[in-house]
Design a protein around this motif. Sequence first.
Motif, mmCIF file in Angstrom:
data_model
loop_
_atom_site.group_PDB
_atom_site.id
_atom_site.type_symbol
_atom_site.label_atom_id
_atom_site.label_comp_id
_atom_site.label_asym_id
_atom_site.label_seq_id
_atom_site.Cartn_x
_atom_site.Cartn_y
_atom_site.Cartn_z
ATOM 1 N N LYS A 2 0.828 -1.190 0.000
ATOM 2 C CA LYS A 2 0.000 0.000 0.000
ATOM 3 C C LYS A 2 0.869 1.249 0.000
ATOM 4 O O LYS A 2 1.961 1.271 0.520
ATOM 5 N N THR A 3 0.348 2.298 -0.599
ATOM 6 C CA THR A 3 0.987 3.607 -0.539
ATOM 7 C C THR A 3 0.027 4.584 0.109
ATOM 8 O O THR A 3 -1.121 4.257 0.374
ATOM 9 N N LEU A 4 0.501 5.782 0.345
ATOM 10 C CA LEU A 4 -0.368 6.781 0.968
ATOM 11 C C LEU A 4 -1.517 7.135 0.047
ATOM 12 O O LEU A 4 -1.407 7.070 -1.166
ATOM 13 N N SER A 5 -2.626 7.550 0.633
ATOM 14 C CA SER A 5 -3.778 7.970 -0.152
ATOM 15 C C SER A 5 -3.425 9.218 -0.950
ATOM 16 O O SER A 5 -2.586 10.013 -0.533
ATOM 17 N N VAL A 12 1.669 16.469 1.040
ATOM 18 C CA VAL A 12 3.085 16.358 1.343
ATOM 19 C C VAL A 12 3.931 16.939 0.221
ATOM 20 O O VAL A 12 4.895 17.667 0.441
ATOM 21 N N ALA A 13 3.558 16.633 -1.011
ATOM 22 C CA ALA A 13 4.318 17.142 -2.142
ATOM 23 C C ALA A 13 4.259 18.661 -2.202
ATOM 24 O O ALA A 13 5.249 19.333 -2.506
ATOM 25 N N ALA A 14 3.084 19.219 -1.907
ATOM 26 C CA ALA A 14 2.927 20.669 -1.947
ATOM 27 C C ALA A 14 3.833 21.349 -0.933
ATOM 28 O O ALA A 14 4.316 22.453 -1.144
ATOM 29 N N ILE A 18 8.544 15.470 0.844
ATOM 30 C CA ILE A 18 8.766 14.061 0.564
ATOM 31 C C ILE A 18 10.250 13.760 0.778
ATOM 32 O O ILE A 18 11.112 14.423 0.225
ATOM 33 N N LEU A 19 10.528 12.785 1.602
ATOM 34 C CA LEU A 19 11.894 12.510 1.991
ATOM 35 C C LEU A 19 12.546 11.515 1.049
ATOM 36 O O LEU A 19 11.910 10.626 0.505
ATOM 37 N N ALA A 20 13.835 11.646 0.904
ATOM 38 C CA ALA A 20 14.593 10.641 0.164
ATOM 39 C C ALA A 20 14.636 9.378 0.990
ATOM 40 O O ALA A 20 14.589 9.410 2.214
ATOM 41 N N GLY A 93 12.064 3.940 -3.544
ATOM 42 C CA GLY A 93 11.869 3.658 -4.966
ATOM 43 C C GLY A 93 11.093 4.729 -5.689
ATOM 44 O O GLY A 93 10.343 4.429 -6.626
ATOM 45 N N GLY A 94 11.224 5.970 -5.282
ATOM 46 C CA GLY A 94 10.544 7.064 -5.949
ATOM 47 C C GLY A 94 9.134 7.318 -5.485
ATOM 48 O O GLY A 94 8.452 8.191 -6.023
ATOM 49 N N SER A 95 8.652 6.572 -4.498
ATOM 50 C CA SER A 95 7.307 6.803 -3.981
ATOM 51 C C SER A 95 7.381 6.940 -2.468
ATOM 52 O O SER A 95 8.378 6.583 -1.838
#
Length: 207
Positions: A2-5, A12-14, A18-20, A93-95
Motif C-alpha cells: 500500500k501507498t499513501l492515499s 506532502v508534495a505541496a 517528501i523525503l529521500a 523507490g521514488g514513492s
Amino acid sequence: MKTLSPHLLRAVAAAGLILAAGVSTAGAAMSAMAVTDLNVRAGPGPQYPIVGLAARGSTAVLEGCIQGSNWCRVNVGGVAGWAYAKYLATGSGGSTVVISERRAELGVPVVTYETTGSTVATPAEPLELIGPVEEVTAITPPPAVRTYITENPVDTVYLDGEVVLGATLPQTVAVRPIPEYDYQYVNVNGQPVLVEPATRRVVYIYR
C-alpha cells in the motif's frame, strides 16, 4: 504494497517534504515523516501520556520499532518518545510509503522497551484498530462545546494505534451527543474528540 492515499501525497508534495529513502544499517536511525498530526507518547501504547506532537509533514528521527508492533521510538525536534508507524512515512523507490508496510525492505531497526518507575496500566479489553485516515473538512468548535464536554466527561476508550484527524471509529465505540450541535464526542486514548455522526470520522481533537 500500500501507498499513501492521494490526498495525503498531494499535501506532502505541496509542502516539499517528501523525503529521500533512508537506507539504514543495523541499529542505525533513519528519517521519517508524519503524514498527519501525530502524538508522541512516553511509551509504546495509547495508555501512555503524550509528551509531544509531530505536526503533519514534520520530520522525525526514527530510531526503530518494536518487533511485532507498530510502535516506534522517535525523536521529533529534540522530544524523544514513541509514535505509531501507520502514520509515519518515508521515500522508497521514488514513492512515499508507510513505515508499517515496508519495515523489512527499509531495514527499520528493531528496538525494545522496558518499563521503569511506576507501571502504566494496560487496557483490560482488547484494543480495536482505528480506521485509515481520510480527508475531512476542518471544523472550529465554539468554546461552549469544550465547556460541555468538560462538565460531562465520559470514560476513556482505548483503541489500538493513535487517534488522528480523519480516522473512523469502530461501530462498537459509543459516542455522546452534544445539545444543539452537529457533532458528537468521545474520549479516545485519553483525548476528547469530536465525531461526525453519519461517518463516525474524527473531525476535531482537543489537545
